[in-house]
Enzyme design. Sequence first.
Site, PDB file in Angstrom:
ATOM      1  N   ILE A   1      41.767  41.188  33.770  1.00 10.95           N
ATOM      2  CA  ILE A   1      41.377  42.181  32.768  1.00 10.95           C
ATOM      3  C   ILE A   1      40.306  41.654  31.815  1.00 10.95           C
ATOM      4  O   ILE A   1      39.996  42.317  30.828  1.00 10.95           O
ATOM      5  CB  ILE A   1      42.591  42.667  31.951  1.00 10.95           C
ATOM      6  N   THR A   2      39.710  40.501  32.112  1.00 12.30           N
ATOM      7  CA  THR A   2      38.637  40.008  31.261  1.00 12.30           C
ATOM      8  C   THR A   2      37.357  40.799  31.512  1.00 12.30           C
ATOM      9  O   THR A   2      37.172  41.387  32.578  1.00 12.30           O
ATOM     10  CB  THR A   2      38.346  38.513  31.512  1.00 12.30           C
ATOM     11  N   CYS A   3      36.484  40.758  30.534  1.00 16.21           N
ATOM     12  CA  CYS A   3      35.189  41.441  30.649  1.00 16.21           C
ATOM     13  C   CYS A   3      34.182  40.474  31.270  1.00 16.21           C
ATOM     14  O   CYS A   3      33.192  40.087  30.655  1.00 16.21           O
ATOM     15  CB  CYS A   3      34.729  41.908  29.267  1.00 16.21           C
ATOM     16  N   ASP A   4      34.467  40.054  32.504  1.00 12.92           N
ATOM     17  CA  ASP A   4      33.638  39.048  33.166  1.00 12.92           C
ATOM     18  C   ASP A   4      33.755  39.230  34.670  1.00 12.92           C
ATOM     19  O   ASP A   4      34.862  39.282  35.207  1.00 12.92           O
ATOM     20  CB  ASP A   4      34.092  37.642  32.768  1.00 12.92           C
TER      21      ASP A   4
ATOM     22  N   ASN B   1      37.504  35.933  26.187  1.00 12.27           N
ATOM     23  CA  ASN B   1      37.867  37.260  25.673  1.00 12.27           C
ATOM     24  C   ASN B   1      39.109  37.210  24.779  1.00 12.27           C
ATOM     25  O   ASN B   1      39.738  38.237  24.527  1.00 12.27           O
ATOM     26  CB  ASN B   1      38.092  38.268  26.801  1.00 12.27           C
TER      27      ASN B   1
END
EC number: 4.1.1.19
Length: 613
Positions: free
Chosen positions: A479-482, A526
């Site tokens: 769920i990281t923005c990566d 994050n």
Amino acid sequence: MDYGIKIWGNYDYLIEDGKVVINEGNRPALIDIVKDVREQGFKGPVLFRFPHIMKKHVNALFNKFNKYIKDYEYGGTFYSVFPLKVNQYPNFVTYLMKQTKGKRYGLEAGSKPELIIAMSYVNEGTPIVVNGFKDKEMISLGFISAKMGQNITLTIEGLNELETILEVAKEMGEPYPNIGLRIKLHSSGIGIWAKSGGINSKFGLTSVELVEALKLLKDSKMIDYLTMIHFHIGSQISEISPVKKALREAGNIYAELYKMGAKSLKRIDIGGGLAVEYSQHKLQHSINYTLDEYASDVVFLLKMIANNKNVPEPDIFIEAGRFVAASHAVLIVPVLELFSQEYNEQKLCLKEVNPPLIEELYELYNTINEKNAIEYLHDSLDHMESLLTLFDLGYIDLIDRSNTEVLVHLIIRKAINFLKNKNLSELRDIQDMIQERYLLNFSIFQSLPDYWGLGQTFPVMPLDKLDITPTRSASLWDITCDSDGEIAFDSTKPLFLHDVDLKKEDYFLGFFLVGAYQETLGMEHNLFTHPTEFVVTFDEEGNYVLNDVIEAQNILDILDDLDYDVKDIERRLKQRIEDSELIPDDEKKEVIGSLYLVLSENSYLKTVAGSRN
């Protein structure tokens, strides 16, 4: 499907009645323990620690080495220390020390905080070994440890450290710590950690420096405190041959130093590197030797060299941190979403007149069967490519594009269902092109940093449904923005998971063998922090007991760790709510309460549309 559990599980984990169970006590199913903690209100990822597995692996070390010491009539004694850099977390260290009382099992430290941990928690009489670069303050801590009556050895990484030890000895007086010399071997390991050894390695003394160190110790009348030499050729050594080569070199250095006057030299610390089997696949093993072979080779080679050189057989120290720690921890992660499940018949918006290729897709969907499944699947993928090109050129509209995506995914699901009982390789050929994306409520950067940084794989499997054939080739997304937060499907190491309806049931994946390095190296990308953890023990009746819960940090604690003034943040947010003209005055108190509720929670997701997690 057993997900290779017989390869990597080491009988710590088994499959019974379609569930992963812990091979201890009444053999509870992991899924039942997960449901227990979730009923207590703990959502998101969780980490379970099993102290009995720590004990089992330490016992295996001592049993194997003591067996060959007896079989070969070896004159030295076996010791082991746990290198704290592998896992410094209190629920690991304190339980490890409880589980190893009565054994010659201590701790290794490589920094001042680690040394403080070792001095505080090591069992009485067991060894402390201090590696890594040291300043005067750290060396003084070693002298304090000796004055506390602890069995401590300061391993010298450079001549300047030895000079500082001699200086502190004059200032603080006896008792002194033992002194060890880290030797720079010509031999090196293999793999991604090979640079830990070899002549160009970061640590250790060359032959010239060893001779100089011996002279310094003699001149200072401290030679009797030189008790150990130490080497380390790398972590996760996958083959036995580099170990044997390093042992021959180190054994001869030990014998030469002894003959040159180091008569108190009686220990060889062979470092870490004892490998763990991470592979889930029969043809891709991580190691080519067993613990039995490793222990036999170490004892035999050191005995042979000592006898040939006519010197005493040394005590053997080992720092097998990964071997002891990896298996004890399991990361449990909820699946939040299967991305293809947004495509269902209800999402179709067919027109009275549709583009011919869409009509053909609809026909394929309605007439696909077991015999034509592969052919129709390939046809549908070809049609999709053509339709997407037509959209780019402006010949079909967004509704047509939506219908294309829905129909192709529906065909895929039908084809997989028809083929699920076919030969797995046939299914794999298809699914190599088409993976289901599973969104997982965790951070790869926080909980599996070695996967992201080094490509290290970890065994992963569902906790239940293991009596049902999985049909979806799986790509795992965190769920990281990566975009790096993904474990992509790999046809050479395929992962197949189940096609589940998350609106009706939960689905959990377990990542195994994560107890070594992953926690200490995990990064708060994050601002996702260490998951909530539990220590799982067993009572006299064999029932599991949840102990020592440490909850994941809440949002304010995370920001405090970054040196934000959290009181200032709270003040600013409250003031902005009170100043907002968009919020009615009689609702502002309720909005502030909602905000504080969020601030008191951790950063993992509580729910996602379409998911029960």
